[in-house]
Scaffold this active site. Structure first.
Site, mmCIF file in Angstrom:
data_model
loop_
_atom_site.group_PDB
_atom_site.id
_atom_site.type_symbol
_atom_site.label_atom_id
_atom_site.label_comp_id
_atom_site.label_asym_id
_atom_site.label_seq_id
_atom_site.Cartn_x
_atom_site.Cartn_y
_atom_site.Cartn_z
ATOM 1 N N LYS A 1 4.108 2.003 -5.180
ATOM 2 C CA LYS A 1 3.670 3.354 -4.822
ATOM 3 C C LYS A 1 3.502 3.464 -3.301
ATOM 4 C CE LYS A 1 -0.329 6.345 -5.467
ATOM 5 N NZ LYS A 1 -1.627 6.487 -6.133
ATOM 6 N N GLU B 1 2.662 -8.635 -1.396
ATOM 7 C CA GLU B 1 3.429 -9.453 -2.339
ATOM 8 C C GLU B 1 4.777 -8.815 -2.655
ATOM 9 O OE1 GLU B 1 0.266 -8.473 -2.609
ATOM 10 O OE2 GLU B 1 -0.911 -9.801 -3.895
ATOM 11 N N GLY C 1 -2.021 3.726 -9.591
ATOM 12 C CA GLY C 1 -1.093 2.627 -9.897
ATOM 13 C C GLY C 1 -1.204 2.138 -11.334
ATOM 14 N N ARG C 2 -2.436 1.936 -11.805
ATOM 15 C CA ARG C 2 -2.600 1.356 -13.147
ATOM 16 C C ARG C 2 -2.321 2.365 -14.258
ATOM 17 N NH1 ARG C 2 -6.959 1.420 -9.985
ATOM 18 N NH2 ARG C 2 -8.798 2.651 -10.535
ATOM 19 N N GLU D 1 -10.120 -2.637 -13.085
ATOM 20 C CA GLU D 1 -9.906 -2.021 -11.769
ATOM 21 C C GLU D 1 -10.484 -0.596 -11.757
ATOM 22 O OE1 GLU D 1 -5.904 -1.292 -9.963
ATOM 23 O OE2 GLU D 1 -6.390 -2.956 -8.650
ATOM 24 N N HIS E 1 -6.848 -20.688 -32.498
ATOM 25 C CA HIS E 1 -6.871 -22.137 -32.300
ATOM 26 C C HIS E 1 -7.378 -22.463 -30.897
ATOM 27 C CE1 HIS E 1 -4.863 -22.642 -36.144
ATOM 28 N NE2 HIS E 1 -4.318 -21.485 -35.833
ATOM 29 N N LYS F 1 -7.481 -8.406 0.756
ATOM 30 C CA LYS F 1 -6.191 -8.150 1.418
ATOM 31 C C LYS F 1 -6.353 -8.273 2.931
ATOM 32 C CE LYS F 1 -4.469 -4.757 -1.960
ATOM 33 N NZ LYS F 1 -4.073 -3.370 -2.168
HETATM 34 O O1 F6P Z 1 -4.229 -4.192 -5.287
HETATM 35 C C1 F6P Z 1 -4.457 -3.091 -6.046
HETATM 36 C C2 F6P Z 1 -3.294 -2.167 -6.184
HETATM 37 O O2 F6P Z 1 -3.406 -1.152 -5.263
HETATM 38 C C3 F6P Z 1 -3.213 -1.604 -7.592
HETATM 39 O O3 F6P Z 1 -4.090 -0.584 -7.826
HETATM 40 C C4 F6P Z 1 -1.772 -1.224 -7.676
HETATM 41 O O4 F6P Z 1 -1.379 -1.046 -9.008
HETATM 42 C C5 F6P Z 1 -1.135 -2.425 -7.022
HETATM 43 O O5 F6P Z 1 -2.027 -2.781 -5.986
HETATM 44 C C6 F6P Z 1 0.251 -2.205 -6.476
HETATM 45 O O6 F6P Z 1 0.293 -1.186 -5.510
HETATM 46 P P1 F6P Z 1 1.644 -0.571 -5.031
HETATM 47 O O7 F6P Z 1 2.312 0.095 -6.176
HETATM 48 O O8 F6P Z 1 1.275 0.404 -3.948
HETATM 49 O O9 F6P Z 1 2.502 -1.690 -4.488
#
Ligand code: F6P
Length: 554
Positions: free
Chosen positions: A212, A218, A273-274, A359, A390, A518
């Protein structure tokens, strides 16, 4: 940030106090006794909505509990809050944003205006763009640089830009098209990308960079390394647009990265995002199961939303689940909640729901900016049954901590192998029964003696075999795992989390807590590389760890 909204501390309401007063009534009885007192308990405490059946009779509640919980929901302004979310009020006030993931799955055509624009038109245009792309890729018309069709789609994203699509794709395996295979790279650990690409051919691989913000460390690192892999394994630089597309609200950064503007699928600030798998972040889902199934996924979620919006609080599935959680966490002392899908294809559902819930409601500041003095979001965990039986079910049955559980089971399987599905089902039903009924000392002793053990020995061993019972659970059934039921199931949990956020007076749609890590990581990285970092204010322990890393990597 918008100005702080009017807030309600649930802890000072009469409804909260009424639940405290009621606690002793429930603590002095058991779920088994509650069943004995009401022969119609199952029909009173079960409901159907959006293709899902919920049996919540195995809970530590009676009619009075539910009346008092409903009063708490009313005192928290839940009905108005539901209205506000669906109608596009800026309920994410700390980010000044609307929360409209429900619009992504709505077939309502009445204009929904955000910043002067009817977002229904944007949503429809995005679906049309997705559909065109999906058709081209699935039909083999979208060709890689050497003229071959795409066979492998790698989604590069993390958090909400990863978990939801992954869970939906895994759940819908019986609906996969034959000519596409999906892969995911999320972790910045190079192993994730390395293992993913080791069996891939750059000629036939498509990467979807899912972010987004297009700022996530990452995802950017993985996307860059994926581009390097593509180029270093023979990929044609002039045709990179055939192999890299993106889903993002940040068009500038995505184009700077090298994605062709035509191949950027939209995201919007009003989708968290979630909660984004319903948007173009769901593109990998649509590529793997087809656009018709993606629309079914949306339809299942819309069914659930319509139920949530219109059903009275006492007959509203997400409301009931949310209130039961509040009852256990705020009044009876539970700390976590376990999600137990008895379906291998839903194995990763708990991981997605962990993000959705933790979150959203893992917060201790209320909407007005004040510290709360009551518990909020529980720890969410779980995994597929029967595997967990188990492992951690030992603690569920006999541990000193008790954990409310959700059992999730499709009545019909896609894989009718021998008696497997009946065995899976019997295990699922047995677990909730065992949690509720337990086993007394007398029963354990009698069983041991019946097996030939002496009374003395049986008395010695029996305490270890006692299962306290009275441990609550919900059972959620669906006819079969398909796009519609998966859509409804995920939306059910999203709305449950919303209900709890309203009662706890939280903004469930920001996530400031993830920012500090971060920031610190950004200042530690230069130190690991041996560069100066003015902003790094590392403590002695961290400084020592940094040195150990540097020594090991000289
Ligand atoms: O680290 C949290 C977060 O902002 C989440 O809420 C989100 O889903 C994820 O990182 C990825 O964010 P983006 O889609 O901006 O890469």
């Amino acid at each position: 940030m918008d100005s702080a909204p009017q807030t309600t501390n649930p802890g000072v309401t009469a409804a909260w106090q009424a639940l405290i007063d009621h606690r002793k009534d429930i603590e002095s009885t058991t779920i088994v006794d509650l069943f004995s007192n009401d022969p119609n308990r199952v029909s009173h405490l079960s409901m159907e909505a959006a293709g899902l059946y919920l049996d919540y009779s195995k809970n530590r509640v009676n009619t009075e509990t539910l009346v008092r919980l409903k009063a708490l929901a009313e005192a928290s302004g839940l009905k108005q809050a539901i209205q506000d979310m669906f109608s596009g009020a800026a309920i994410n006030h700390t980010e000044g944003r609307q929360v409209l993931h429900t619009a992504l799955r709505s077939t309502d055509t009445a204009p929904l205006i955000v910043d002067g624009k009817n977002i229904r038109e944007d949503i429809s245009a995005a679906l049309t763009k997705m559909e065109g792309f999906v058709n081209q890729v699935q039909s083999g018309q979208w060709l890689g640089y050497s003229g071959k069709p795409i066979t492998d789609v790698v989604s590069v994203g993390i958090g909400g830009s990863y978990l939801g699509p992954r869970v939906a794709i895994e759940a819908l395996r019986p609906f996969w098209v034959d000519n596409i295979r999906s892969h995911f790279v999320s972790n910045v650990d190079g192993a994730d990308l390395a293992y993913c690409v080791e069996s891939l051919n750059p000629e036939t691989t498509l990467f979807i960079v899912q972010s987004k913000s297009f700022k996530t460390q990452e995802t950017l690192a993985n996307a860059l390394s994926a581009k390097e892999w593509y180029l270093s394994t023979g990929g044609d630089a002039d045709n990179i647009a055939r192999h890299f597309v993106a889903v993002s609200s940040n068009i500038n950064l995505a184009t700077e990265f090298g994605i062709d503007a035509d191949n950027i699928f939209p995201m919007w600030d009003w989708v968290g995002g979630r909660y984004s798998l319903w948007s173009a972040i769901g593109l990998p889902i649509a590529l793997q199961v087809g656009m018709a199934n993606f629309r079914e996924l949306l339809a299942g979620a819309e069914d659930l939303d319509n139920h949530f919006r219109t059903a009275p609080l006492e007959a509203n599935m997400p409301v009931i689940l949310g209130l039961l959680g509040v009852w256990y966490h705020n009044f009876l002392g539970a700390h976590s909640h376990v999600i137990l899908p008895y379906d291998q294809s839903l194995e990763n559902l708990p991981a997605h729901l962990q993000q959705v819930d933790m979150e959203s409601n893992g917060k201790s500041i209320n909407r007005g900016g004040h510290q709360v003095d009551y518990g909020t979001g529980p720890i969410i965990w779980g995994g597929a049954g029967t595997n967990g039986q188990h492992a951690y079910h030992q603690l569920l049955h006999q541990g000193t901590r008790w954990t409310p559980a959700d059992f999730i089971l499709p009545l019909k399987t896609h894989h009718a192998i021998g008696e497997h599905h009946a065995m899976l089902t019997s295990n699922c039903f047995a677990q909730s029964q065992a949690l509720m009924c337990g086993k007394s000392f007398e029963q354990a002793k009698a069983e041991l003696m019946a097996s030939g053990m002496s009374e003395e020995k049986a008395e010695e061993l029996a305490p270890h075999k006692v299962i306290p019972g009275n441990r609550p659970s919900n059972t959620i059934l669906m006819d079969q795992v398909n796009a519609r039921t998966v859509g409804a199931l995920i939306a059910l949990y999203e709305q449950k989390v919303f209900v709890q956020g309203v009662i706890w007076d939280l903004n469930s749609f920001d996530q400031w807590g993830v920012e500090l890590g971060k920031q610190l990581s950004d200042s530690i990285l230069p130190l690991l590389k041996g560069e100066e970092s003015d902003s790094a204010q590392v403590d002695a322990s961290t400084a020592d760890l940094v040195n150990r890393f540097k020594q090991a990597n000289q």
